[in-house]
Design a protein around this motif. Structure first.
Motif, PDB file in Angstrom:
ATOM      1  N   ARG A 397      41.244  25.886 119.115  1.00 47.43           N
ATOM      2  CA  ARG A 397      40.770  24.590 118.591  1.00 47.43           C
ATOM      3  C   ARG A 397      40.711  23.552 119.696  1.00 47.43           C
ATOM      4  NH1 ARG A 397      44.152  25.669 114.208  1.00 47.43           N
ATOM      5  NH2 ARG A 397      45.789  24.382 115.146  1.00 47.43           N
ATOM      6  N   HIS A 419      35.625  27.849 116.166  1.00 50.73           N
ATOM      7  CA  HIS A 419      37.067  27.651 116.072  1.00 50.73           C
ATOM      8  C   HIS A 419      37.488  27.283 114.659  1.00 50.73           C
ATOM      9  CE1 HIS A 419      35.763  23.427 116.473  1.00 50.73           C
ATOM     10  NE2 HIS A 419      34.934  23.949 117.364  1.00 50.73           N
ATOM     11  N   ASP A 420      37.358  28.223 113.730  1.00 45.75           N
ATOM     12  CA  ASP A 420      37.867  27.984 112.380  1.00 45.75           C
ATOM     13  C   ASP A 420      38.617  29.236 111.906  1.00 45.75           C
ATOM     14  OD1 ASP A 420      35.923  29.823 111.875  1.00 45.75           O
ATOM     15  OD2 ASP A 420      34.610  28.474 110.763  1.00 45.75           O
ATOM     16  N   GLU A 421      39.142  29.155 110.687  1.00 40.82           N
ATOM     17  CA  GLU A 421      39.966  30.248 110.174  1.00 40.82           C
ATOM     18  C   GLU A 421      39.303  31.607 110.367  1.00 40.82           C
ATOM     19  OE1 GLU A 421      42.968  30.630 109.152  1.00 40.82           O
ATOM     20  OE2 GLU A 421      43.453  28.505 109.353  1.00 40.82           O
TER      21      GLU A 421
END
Lengths: 514, 434
Positions: A397, A419-421
């Motif tokens: 992140r 940049h996420d889950e």
């Protein structure tokens, strides 16, 4: 910040002398070994000039090396960009040897010398001594003697067989250097001291047993020799073989013993450098993390002044800067920045973990002793495994990483992950693969030799992601392989899944070359 | 911990690698050097400098993936707006991607700096003074003598006095030869004693001592043949190491600055070339209008004159100087004449005769450079126009004279012309009209 008392300072101003260097070394050692628990080879620090630094640069950082035009080329290139101010010189070069040799430039200020000693003489030194790849594949005790031997051997060959002949062999060997390593450990650790001895013994043995008469005596029943079974033949030649230099050294029928020895020398050196290629991020990260900790501590304990610390911080930030992808200065991911960033992140996870960290890194989160974890990491990982284990969502992140795919069959570039889950694991997997040398180097193997027929050598390139070899270069290198092998060579670019052949390159030896 | 100071180590460790590199890329570097020389101010030539050669020639190939075709992926930092599944337009240039540096084709030029010597060596590498004259040329050597220590025999002229006396002195000391003042003192004392008191024991002892010393002094001479040393000389071959270059220039009103500049460039080139070949090179500048004068370089190139043009006056001046200072036996004589080609109508025959009978026989090489104005090249119609001087020289050449002629309009043509004039050649010595 603690109270700075002037009499505790290691040095004042930018000037230094040998006494200063000694004091700096001792102070750095007290922190590096005493507080951080680093385990290092004895240090040898050598002061050199800028010109000598350029020279060392040119011959891949080694203090003594055999002569070859490509080092002259590199020197000319570096010199010209250095003179134009396009390139700053590295502040240091460090050699994986015992004792560990660090070069420092005379132009450096006292602060820079402190930084260099913390970085190279302790950070890199610790990494060289403890990382499993270096332990497995390099011989710090023997390398300098071996280089001395290699240099002398190649000089003698030049005197005996002429510069041109030696240059041709070296050119060919250099071209194959990245395919001259064993990727998986074999029986034993390399021992370069005995390498040198063994070469002498080989030569002696050959001189003793050589008898020209035998060549003309017809061998009994040569014609009736039973055909080797294909399996047996391939086993004898150790096929398939991905170490092309090794294969040629052992099996090329027409090479002279000295030519084989030169291939062997280049191969040993390629092998020696192989761990460095696989641990760029970790090695630089380790050195950068160590120097940062040590310099900070020196400042806290009042051993360097505020001014010196600011000077250090400026260099440090320069080295660990990571431009973003749309920045004109972007030139790929900076190994110093990534390594340092990840190691700081590990420290954070150990000391101040979030819930996410506890979920992702249950083994180390909140453990407290960051140095113990880092020492373990430095000892037991390489870039690829390090990233695939320790790149955290937090850092992804922070860097705002994303994954871009360029598929020529699609009209546009595709953002595969961000940049996420959903993206963390995929990003981490893809990035770690970029650092897998086995993945980024083309996979080329010797698969067979047509022994019954025209002795044609058959190589396969296992094509990854439909990316073929650079055609001109492949043809040139193949030509060199053919010259070494002495007969025709064919390189097939094969799709591993289907066995389909995309492309074939053929080269015939230049009869006059060897 | 050890600290070692390596700064005092001999530098130039990478010299051997550099030489290997230059040898390896010689053809490309040479081409680059010539190109550079063409663009450059000729005074800069002596300085060496940066050249760039195509990187391709010194590429070190390896098996690597091509930057084109196939699937490539990149992990990049600094996402600001993308979400998963977004598509991005392919940047122009195909194959390439936001992540540069990944398809490192490296086709750029390879730039580096040559030293002055490296530069000139490559620059002049295959040039040679044409061996047109029948006399000795560059390779011919004369005998010279050189000191070579001492010898025990020789002619009196070569007696090494100091060395001989030194030998004698050490011999006398070793043999304890009495000094003359000792003998003298002894004799005086004997005389005194004889006068004063007559025979005594002491007198006898002194007489005996004197006799002994006189004997010693006779037995060991002051100088012995064994002491003599002579200077020894040995013959050595010495290359003929002198050359003189005559620069003849027409400075009449019709010669523009541009033309003088061309001429200057040519002379500079010739000068550099000669200084590389010979130890000692002199230049004589002769400029002429209707009369000729030897001048210094400054005047030669910079002061304009007006008036008619009589080429033979310059030739006559050259003849005078040669006779006075440069005996053709000892000097390699070169001449380069620059002119716009105009000559007074009645001087053609005189010049031709002067050249044929006086100048060319003493010259190793005579080059005639006709300089034109920059615009001449455009007027194709004039290319075939032959000036009066050109016609004169052409006739000479047809009669078999050793004479090279070229016409130059632009500075970039100087170097190729120079090369052509001085290229290493075998039998074909004839220079042809371009």
């Amino acid at each position: 910040m603690s109270v700075v008392e002037h009499d505790t300072l290691l040095f004042h101003g930018a000037d230094w002398d040998f006494g200063t260097i000694q004091r700096i070394h001792d102070a750095v050692e007290a922190i590096g070994v005493g507080e951080l628990g680093l385990d290092v080879y004895p240090n040898q620090i050598e002061v050199i000039t800028a010109e000598q630094m350029l020279g060392a640069y040119a011959s891949i950082g080694m203090p003594l090396f055999y002569k070859h035009w490509s080092f002259g080329k590199r020197f000319a290139l570096h010199e010209s960009s250095y003179r134009q101010g396009l390139m700053g010189l590295a502040y240091e070069i460090v050699i994986n040897s015992n004792p560990c040799i660090s070069y420092i430039m005379e132009e450096n200020s006292a602060t820079m010398q402190t930084l260099v000693i913390a970085h190279a003489a302790f950070g890199h030194n610790h990494f060289f001594k403890n990382n499993y790849l270096f332990k497995e594949w390099t011989d710090a005790d023997g390398i300098l003697d071996y280089l001395e031997f290699a240099k002398g051997y190649i000089t003698r060959c030049e005197e005996r067989y002429g510069h041109a002949a030696v240059e041709r062999i070296l050119d060919a060997a250099h071209a194959l250097m990245s395919h001259g390593v064993h990727r998986y450990p074999r029986k034993k650790r390399p021992d370069l001291r005995s390498e040198e001895r063994r070469e002498r013994e080989r030569q002696l043995h050959q001189e003793q047993t050589f008898n020209d008469l035998w060549r003309t005596v017809p061998t009994k029943g040569a014609a009736a020799k039973p055909q080797l079974s294909e399996e047996r033949r391939r086993a004898l030649l150790e096929l398939p073989q991905e170490n092309l230099l090794y294969f040629l050294e052992k099996s090329a029928p027409r090479l002279q013993p000295w030519q084989r020895e030169i291939l062997r020398i280049v191969r040993q050196i390629a092998q020696y450098f192989y761990p460095q290629r696989q641990t760029k991020v970790m090695n630089e990260g380790c050195a950068t993390y160590c120097h940062y900790r040590i310099m900070t501590r020196l400042h806290e304990t009042g051993q360097i002044s505020d001014g010196a610390f600011l000077e250090f911080l400026q260099s440090h930030t320069n080295v660990t800067r990571q431009p973003e992808f749309d920045d004109p200065h972007y030139g790929g991911i900076n190994p110093y920045a990534l390594g340092f960033g990840m190691m700081q992140d590990i420290e954070r996870i150990c000391t101040k973990p979030t819930a996410e960290d506890r979920e992702w890194f249950p083994d180390i989160a909140g453990g407290g002793d960051a140095m113990a974890v880092l020492r373990d990491v430095w000892a037991n990982y390489r870039d690829e495994s390090f990233i695939s284990q320790f790149l955290s969502p937090h850092l992804i992140r922070r860097w705002r990483m994303f994954h871009l795919v360029d598929d020529p069959d699609r009209p546009e570039l595709m953002i595969e992950a961000i940049h996420d889950e959903r993206g963390y694991r995929r990003l981490r997997r893809s990035l770690s693969r970029h650092y897998d040398v086995g993945w980024s180097d083309p996979d080329i193997q010797v698969v067979d030799v047509d022994l019954a027929g025209d002795r044609r050598l058959i190589l396969h390139h296992h094509v990854l992601n439909r990316t073929l070899l650079h055609k001109d270069d492949a043809q040139r290198v193949l030509q060199m392989v053919a010259n070494l092998w002495g007969y025709a060579v064919v390189l097939k670019e094969v799709e591993p899944a289907t066995g389909a052949i995309f492309q074939e390159h053929v080269a015939h030896p230049h009869e006059t070359l060897f | 911990m050890y600290i070692i100071d390596r700064r005092l180590n001999p530098g130039g460790k990478s010299l051997a690698n550099r030489q290997r590199f230059l040898r390896r890329a010689k053809a490309q570097i040479q081409r680059a050097v010539r190109q550079t020389a063409g663009d450059r101010d000729i005074t800069d030539l002596e300085r060496g400098g940066e050249v760039s050669i195509p990187a391709d020639g010194v590429r070190e190939p390896s098996f690597r993936r091509s930057g084109e075709g196939g699937v490539h992926d990149h992990i990049l930092p600094g996402n600001k707006r993308f979400v998963e599944g977004d598509t991005v337009e392919r940047p122009p240039g195909g194959g390439g991607s936001a992540a540069g540096g990944d398809n490192g084709e490296g086709e750029d030029d390879f730039r580096f700096v040559l030293t002055r010597d490296e530069f000139l060596d490559l620059f002049l590498d295959d040039l040679e003074l044409p061996d047109l004259a029948k006399r000795r040329v560059a390779t011919v050597e004369t005998q010279g003598m050189r000191r070579a220590g001492y010898t025990v025999t020789g002619s009196p002229v070569n007696l090494a006095l100091l060395r001989s006396m030194r030998n004698a002195l050490s011999r006398r000391i070793a043999m304890r030869r009495p000094k003359s003042q000792d003998l003298l003192r002894l004799q005086e004392e004997i005389d005194r004693l004889e006068e004063r008191e007559g025979p005594s024991e002491r007198l006898t002892a002194l007489r005996q001592e004197l006799e002994l010393l006189q004997l010693r002094s006779r037995r060991f001479p002051y100088i012995d043949p064994i002491d003599l040393r002579y200077r020894r000389f040995e013959p050595v071959a010495k290359p003929v190491a002198q050359a003189v270059m005559f620069c003849l220039m027409d400075v009449s009103g019709s010669m523009t600055e541009h033309m003088k500049d061309l001429a200057k460039r040519f002379y500079m080139l010739l000068y550099i070339f000669l200084t590389r070949r010979y130890k000692h090179v002199e230049i004589v500048f002769i400029r002429h209008t209707h009369e000729a004068k030897e001048v210094d370089e400054e005047t030669f190139f910079n002061s304009p004159e007006t008036g008619g043009t009589v080429v033979s006056s310059a030739l006559r001046e050259m003849q005078r100087i040669v006779e006075e200072r440069y005996s053709p036996d000892a000097w390699n004589i070169y001449a380069a004449q620059a002119s716009d080609g105009d000559n007074s109508p009645n001087d053609g025959t005189t010049s031709a005769a002067m050249l044929r009978e006086v100048i060319l026989p003493v010259c190793q090489y005579y080059a005639y450079l006709e300089v034109g104005s920059d615009s001449d090249r455009m007027q194709t119609g004039f290319i075939n126009h032959k000036t009066s001087l050109w016609q004169t020289y052409e006739t000479l050449q047809e009669q078999g004279a050793n004479l090279a002629m070229r016409k130059v309009n632009h500075r970039r043509e100087i170097y190729p012309v120079f090369r052509e004039l001085f290229r290493r050649r075998d039998a074909d010595a004839g220079a042809k009209v371009p």
